[in-house]
Scaffold this active site. Sequence first.
Site, mmCIF file in Angstrom:
data_model
loop_
_atom_site.group_PDB
_atom_site.id
_atom_site.type_symbol
_atom_site.label_atom_id
_atom_site.label_comp_id
_atom_site.label_asym_id
_atom_site.label_seq_id
_atom_site.Cartn_x
_atom_site.Cartn_y
_atom_site.Cartn_z
ATOM 1 N N LYS A 183 0.391 -1.280 -0.321
ATOM 2 C CA LYS A 183 0.252 -0.167 -0.302
ATOM 3 C C LYS A 183 1.064 1.717 -0.009
ATOM 4 C CE LYS A 183 -1.444 2.541 2.977
ATOM 5 N NZ LYS A 183 -1.530 3.797 2.618
ATOM 6 N N GLU A 259 9.999 1.965 10.214
ATOM 7 C CA GLU A 259 11.183 2.391 10.424
ATOM 8 C C GLU A 259 10.355 4.006 10.122
ATOM 9 O OE1 GLU A 259 14.436 2.533 8.933
ATOM 10 O OE2 GLU A 259 14.562 0.119 8.856
ATOM 11 N N CYS A 293 13.425 11.656 6.367
ATOM 12 C CA CYS A 293 13.502 10.936 8.255
ATOM 13 C C CYS A 293 14.903 11.170 8.423
ATOM 14 C CB CYS A 293 13.412 9.400 8.131
ATOM 15 S SG CYS A 293 14.004 8.766 7.116
ATOM 16 N N GLU A 394 9.237 16.883 14.654
ATOM 17 C CA GLU A 394 10.074 16.494 13.444
ATOM 18 C C GLU A 394 9.122 17.772 12.055
ATOM 19 O OE1 GLU A 394 8.907 12.824 11.437
ATOM 20 O OE2 GLU A 394 10.711 12.641 10.333
HETATM 21 P P1 NAD Z 1 2.267 8.368 7.833
HETATM 22 O O1 NAD Z 1 3.237 7.754 8.973
HETATM 23 O O2 NAD Z 1 1.159 9.767 7.730
HETATM 24 O O3 NAD Z 1 2.136 7.927 6.423
HETATM 25 C C1 NAD Z 1 2.890 6.741 6.515
HETATM 26 C C2 NAD Z 1 2.179 5.845 5.945
HETATM 27 O O4 NAD Z 1 1.511 4.738 6.553
HETATM 28 C C3 NAD Z 1 1.453 5.739 4.344
HETATM 29 O O5 NAD Z 1 1.515 4.989 3.110
HETATM 30 C C4 NAD Z 1 0.095 6.288 4.859
HETATM 31 O O6 NAD Z 1 -1.298 5.848 3.696
HETATM 32 C C5 NAD Z 1 -0.027 4.840 6.036
HETATM 33 N N1 NAD Z 1 -1.146 5.617 6.997
HETATM 34 C C6 NAD Z 1 -1.580 6.639 7.609
HETATM 35 N N2 NAD Z 1 -2.444 6.656 8.522
HETATM 36 C C7 NAD Z 1 -1.932 5.157 8.938
HETATM 37 C C8 NAD Z 1 -3.251 4.331 9.940
HETATM 38 N N3 NAD Z 1 -4.162 4.820 10.477
HETATM 39 N N4 NAD Z 1 -3.151 2.372 9.850
HETATM 40 C C9 NAD Z 1 -2.322 2.382 8.525
HETATM 41 N N5 NAD Z 1 -1.756 3.117 7.516
HETATM 42 C C10 NAD Z 1 -1.428 4.112 8.208
HETATM 43 O O7 NAD Z 1 3.907 9.967 7.353
HETATM 44 P P2 NAD Z 1 4.224 10.129 5.919
HETATM 45 O O8 NAD Z 1 3.811 11.719 6.291
HETATM 46 O O9 NAD Z 1 3.776 9.750 4.645
HETATM 47 O O10 NAD Z 1 5.541 10.100 5.619
HETATM 48 C C11 NAD Z 1 6.645 10.772 6.584
HETATM 49 C C12 NAD Z 1 7.031 10.065 7.783
HETATM 50 O O11 NAD Z 1 8.573 8.948 7.440
HETATM 51 C C13 NAD Z 1 8.048 11.098 8.480
HETATM 52 O O12 NAD Z 1 7.704 10.683 10.502
HETATM 53 C C14 NAD Z 1 8.672 9.924 8.435
HETATM 54 O O13 NAD Z 1 10.493 10.688 9.713
HETATM 55 C C15 NAD Z 1 9.231 8.694 8.155
HETATM 56 N N6 NAD Z 1 10.257 7.979 7.499
HETATM 57 C C16 NAD Z 1 10.866 6.863 7.899
HETATM 58 C C17 NAD Z 1 12.050 6.943 6.592
HETATM 59 C C18 NAD Z 1 12.807 5.706 7.599
HETATM 60 O O14 NAD Z 1 13.969 4.420 7.184
HETATM 61 N N7 NAD Z 1 12.702 5.555 9.338
HETATM 62 C C19 NAD Z 1 12.147 6.637 5.814
HETATM 63 C C20 NAD Z 1 10.959 8.211 5.097
HETATM 64 C C21 NAD Z 1 9.620 8.100 6.410
#
Ligand code: NAD
Length: 495
Positions: A183, A259, A293, A394
């Site tokens: 997804k 992650e 991130c 963040e």
């Molecule tokens: P997010 O957590 O909002 O979304 C990430 C994913 O989770 C998306 O696919 C989203 O649709 C899904 N999601 C959202 N709510 C959900 C729920 N209730 N149940 C299941 N899935 C759900 O994060 P974002 O804004 O898309 O991405 C940014 C974040 O990702 C930042 O915190 C960043 O630091 C982190 N990030 C971490 C890494 C790493 O390797 N550690 C890499 C890239 C991004």
Amino acid sequence: MSDAALHERINTEQSLFINGRWSESASGRRFPVFNPATGQVVAHVSDGDAADARRAVDAAYAAFPQWSRLPAYRRGVMLRQAAALMYERRDELARTLTLEMGKPIREARGEISYAASFLEWFAGEGERAYGDIIPPMAPGKRHLVLKQPVGVVAAITPWNFPAAMVTRKVAPALAAGCTVVLKPAEQTPLTAMALMDIFAEAGVPPGVINLVTTNDPAAVADAWLSDHRVRKITFTGSTEVGKLLMRKAADQVKRVSLELGGHAPVIVFDDADVDKAVRGTMASKFRNSGQTCVCANRIYVQKGIYERFAEKFTAAVRNLRVGDGLSEDAEVGPLVDEAALEKVTAHVEDAVARGAELLAGGRRVTEGELARGWFFLPTVLAGVRDDMRIMREETFGPVAPLIPFEHEAEAYERANDSPYGLAAYVFTENISRGIRAAERLEYGIIGLNDGTPSTAQVPFGGFKESGIGREGGPYGIHEFLEVKLVGLAVDEEPR
Ligand code: NAD
């Protein structure tokens, strides 16, 4: 490819890829995908729900026995072919990526190559997923250790690296012999869709990888989390959602790899090469408009070098070219959406209201063409204190807070004072100090005079609330393998 042709190719309403075929969602609903540089809709894609999610698991579960029994070498051939197709279509994939998430096209091309490199690396790691033979305790015993794929894997990815976060999960999973339901983030389904075509063309059989696009991530995730056939969740995204998934995964004790978010400190010591430190910090801070991130979030600069660093760094930031990511000379693109822009604005306003000084930027772009999109000027803040939001949360935007410090021990203490532990950066020309810093910092990734330390060959992941498990390197494939003991009782030789 012209933009018109590109629009036609990606303007599809059949964006679910299940069992090797494109289809609409069960509900027939769709949702829009926006270009962050213009605020315009670039496509409508299928809004998958729980029924679609289950259909994807049906396909992945049915494909698992055959895929997992295929020799790893044969799986590797397909992964290498997928990588070759990505390199071949790099420009086209990069344009799709920039169109839906905004990053400068040169960075997008870099991301496509980085994403393809995971397919190549894990093709080889699959072939080297060796077991062990352990010397026995007793004469009549033999101990074999087998590594076997965990089963159906559910992968949930963020929008900030729409290609690389997909392949960093899918490549080791497929190489290990797992099948996948994926997804992507609702902001960036189009790149993931293009990757499905590539896997199919590379010969990956129907059902081995399946894609569900949705505007209701919780519905799809819940369907996967409650399905006994799904054995593992691999997630990249915010710490908040990661915790939610981990709690739900506990019900069936599913394997999890997370992650999550970061709040990376940069420490610039007095003895640093100031130009090297400026270059490294710029790369860490402004890549992807500060939406990574591992982005620098707190820049601690020792007093003796502070003025020189602040001056050179601010000059470099003022020189950055902000523009539509599709234009070849853009260095900083838009933020991904309106909500991101609001969060970055709120962090800067909070810091300024509490006494921080703006050395550059500090606001949304409100003039000319770029006013239509979600652009924020590259920003430098001085006089930043620990009670400001920007020091705790963040920011995920192009904002660089500078903080002076006096002593080495103080720098480690302040840098470690965070619930996050993903990446930290240190600039020094003193090797002992560099080693001390690398050992003292509670972070999974240390960039020592290096603003961009990650590649496919090395482990990537965080301490503390930044996650569980590692992606990349030899470590990455173990997240998708179960360890099985085969205990053998061997009879004595007949006399
Ligand atoms: P997010 O957590 O909002 O979304 C990430 C994913 O989770 C998306 O696919 C989203 O649709 C899904 N999601 C959202 N709510 C959900 C729920 N209730 N149940 C299941 N899935 C759900 O994060 P974002 O804004 O898309 O991405 C940014 C974040 O990702 C930042 O915190 C960043 O630091 C982190 N990030 C971490 C890494 C790493 O390797 N550690 C890499 C890239 C991004």
